[in-house]
Design an enzyme around this catalytic site. Sequence first.
Site, PDB file in Angstrom:
ATOM      1  N   SER A 203      25.366   8.995 -24.621  1.00 25.51           N
ATOM      2  CA  SER A 203      26.700   8.710 -23.444  1.00 25.51           C
ATOM      3  C   SER A 203      26.784  10.011 -22.850  1.00 25.51           C
ATOM      4  CB  SER A 203      27.732   7.813 -24.015  1.00 25.51           C
ATOM      5  OG  SER A 203      28.557   7.268 -23.145  1.00 25.51           O
ATOM      6  N   GLU A 297      23.652  -2.412 -19.412  1.00 22.65           N
ATOM      7  CA  GLU A 297      24.570  -1.461 -19.260  1.00 22.65           C
ATOM      8  C   GLU A 297      24.891  -0.758 -17.892  1.00 22.65           C
ATOM      9  OE1 GLU A 297      24.520   2.090 -21.514  1.00 22.65           O
ATOM     10  OE2 GLU A 297      22.352   1.686 -21.989  1.00 22.65           O
ATOM     11  N   HIS A 327      25.637  -0.843 -24.938  1.00 24.30           N
ATOM     12  CA  HIS A 327      25.805   0.407 -24.624  1.00 24.30           C
ATOM     13  C   HIS A 327      25.308   1.464 -26.145  1.00 24.30           C
ATOM     14  CE1 HIS A 327      26.444   4.607 -23.072  1.00 24.30           C
ATOM     15  NE2 HIS A 327      27.720   4.797 -23.914  1.00 24.30           N
TER      16      HIS A 327
END
Length: 355
Positions: A203, A297, A327
């Site tokens: 991320s 996602e 995610h």
Amino acid sequence: MPSTPASDPTPSSTSASAPPDAGRMERRRLRPVATTRRQRGVARALALEPGSPASLQARVANRVIRMVLRSFWAASPLTDEGLLRVQRAAAVLARLQSTPRGVAFEPQDLGTCSAEWVRAGRPDEDRVFLYLHGGGYFFGGPRLYRPLNWRLSAATRRVVLALDYRLVPRHTPADALEDAVGAYEFLLGRGHAPENIVVGGDSAGGHLTMALLLALKQRDLPLPKAAVCLSPWVDLLCAADSHHTNERTDCLIPAKNLAWLGRDYCDGKPEDDPLHAPARGDLTGLPPMLFVASSTEILRDDTRDAHERALAAGVRSVHQEWDGLAHVFPIFAEFVPEGKAAYRHIADFLADAGA
């Protein structure tokens, strides 16, 4: 259990890798024989491949993640106090987690920030995985990411250095980048050869991984052997189509909250600033890279774009897109069998890259 290439069988998965040496291939073929029911279950989980339908466990986990984690983040105010609220909740969650016996954690002071050494199994002390956690640059840390980091150490047979970089709102993503550069320089100063270092993150940590590679290149520092990006938030401006098309199917990230964060981080910066959109930087000369994401996602297209830009720059890049998962699903490996399989794919990718 047979070995499987790290690349996705779909056309979007590409790796321009040279064949690994025979010894390395032989080591990859040597897998333990499953004799008990539990071992057979683990073996089935490790054999999972991208492109298969999401498992029942993953679908149940998605519902729980949506009801608990996404709902809490979505309900938090879009203010500094709202960020601190999520940060405090994540710290509580981190303290509730347990780790198996035999996993060792050791704190490391790095000056501007700290880090944590993670050792599972019998890792090679010369080989290090510098891991940069996710959390939108405002929450997370080594304690929260222990379930991911010990599995990463065990799967890759490396010592993991989990960086506890400085967080928003008290600091900025630029501070986090300086912490990442400092951690990499610390490893070099400690005597670790660049070819024995792998960097990676998820991320925001995936974004930070790419920003780190570009910063090292700009500063003429030797690059690591390979990099791994799990669901990277490549473009903080959130311009990709999947931020809208997957807004309802992403069970963890509320799209409006992430877009608000990105606008705040990019305020006053040019759109081509490598820190804020590293995939639009000059990727030539970067080491082999693995990109992993879920089809449902909001960061799906960010991951695809980074992979395609890496290929266009001549980088050996592998892209995996798993169907219908959360995610950064590897962090939920305790509950999601695909998460367990992801660590095997990471280890196979590193072996193919000669790392």
